[in-house]
Design an enzyme around this catalytic site. Structure first.
Site: not given
Ligand SMILES: NC(=O)c1ccc[n+]([C@@H]2O[C@H](COP(=O)([O-])OP(=O)(O)OC[C@H]3O[C@@H](n4cnc5c(N)ncnc54)[C@H](O)[C@@H]3O)[C@@H](O)[C@H]2O)c1
Length: 256
Positions: A18, A37, A144, A157, A161, A193
């Site tokens: 995202i 990142d 989330s 988690y 959130k 991811g």
């Molecule tokens: N995918 C879903 O369905 C979903 C649902 C609810 C919330 N979210 C939230 O959306 C956000 C984006 O997640 P996503 O789904 O794109 O996952 P993703 O794993 O594809 O992306 C997360 C990114 O955060 C980076 N990251 C993790 N720890 C880090 C750190 N300590 N410092 C810097 N970068 C760091 C990772 O390297 C990765 O590139 C997150 O906060 C996640 O909790 C996602």
């Protein structure tokens, strides 16, 4: 649409999912972006796509660990210097891990809270002076569906959130008179991811019947990260000018 022309935007989690989709959406709408990142390869992929899209001249990337205070201090200072100020902060970086709560170690708990909740706080604190200076600053934080609806095996988690949601409300009220808006998005069932690559890593004996509902009511299963990026762009732009101190669920009606 050029809603971000002249806007200076800082995005974490810019190397995947995202956060990465949000980088490309805001670049496509004319913004200047610094993407952070901890994953250098992910950032390289983001930069490569920007080069293909012809937007690379408005993107800078840097490796920052949002759970490390020194790294955040230096990363935000560099970003503000690169952009010449800051109008928008998108705190998308996060981690998802699962475990039975009675088997959750303190280290596991602390790691999730340190990245998701404390990382969001550190990034926001360091960015606030520049965002307030802007006079039209916006913070978009990532909650989330787990903050409000049961997600078994994801207590740490979900708590992180929920904390982000509360943090966002406090922030919105505290700085509203200085022109700052703070909004949280609560995605669910988005391919990234976190959900399709590394996955949530549910315990092997997870009882899936405990998940009340996992299927979005609309679409054909999970939506792509760009569906969230579009909403983030709306909230961070002037189209979201009357939205603050609230959260927006983006889950295709999974939790109605
Ligand atoms: N995918 C879903 O369905 C979903 C649902 C609810 C919330 N979210 C939230 O959306 C956000 C984006 O997640 P996503 O789904 O794109 O996952 P993703 O794993 O594809 O992306 C997360 C990114 O955060 C980076 N990251 C993790 N720890 C880090 C750190 N300590 N410092 C810097 N970068 C760091 C990772 O390297 C990765 O590139 C997150 O906060 C996640 O909790 C996602």
């Amino acid at each position: 649409m050029e809603r971000f022309e002249g806007r200076r935007v800082l995005i974490t989690g810019a190397g995947s999912g995202i956060g990465q989709a949000t980088v490309h959406r805001i670049l496509a709408e004319g913004g200047r972006v610094v993407g952070l990142d901890r994953d250098e390869q992910g950032l390289a992929a983001t930069a490569a796509t920007a080069a293909e899209n012809g937007t690379a001249d408005r993107l800078t990337t840097a490796v920052v660990d949002i759970a490390d205070e020194g790294s955040v201090r230096a990363g935000v200072a560099d970003a503000v210097a690169t952009l010449g100020g800051l109008d928008v902060l998108v705190n998308a970086a996060g981690i998802l891990r699962s475990a039975h709560t009675h088997e959750t170690t303190l280290e596991f708990w602390n790691t999730i809270l340190a990245v998701n909740l404390t990382g969001t706080f550190l990034m926001t604190r360091e960015a606030l002076p520049a965002l307030l200076e802007s006079g039209r600053g916006v913070v978009v934080n990532f909650s989330s569906t787990s903050a409000s609806f049961t997600h078994p095996y994801m207590a740490a988690y979900a708590a992180s959130k929920g904390g982000i949601q509360s943090f966002t409300h406090a922030l919105a009220g505290e700085y509203a008179k200085q022109g700052l808006r703070a909004v949280a998005v609560a995605p669910g069932s988005i391919s990234s991811g976190m959900t399709t690559g590394r996955g949530p890593g549910l315990p092997e004996d997870a009882d899936m019947s405990l998940f009340a509902k996992l299927i979005p009511a609309i679409g054909q299963g999970m939506a792509g990260p760009e569906t969230v990026a579009g909403v983030v762009a709306m909230l961070a732009s002037d189209d979201g000018a009357f939205v603050t101190g609230t959260e927006l669920r983006i889950d295709g009606g999974t939790h109605m």
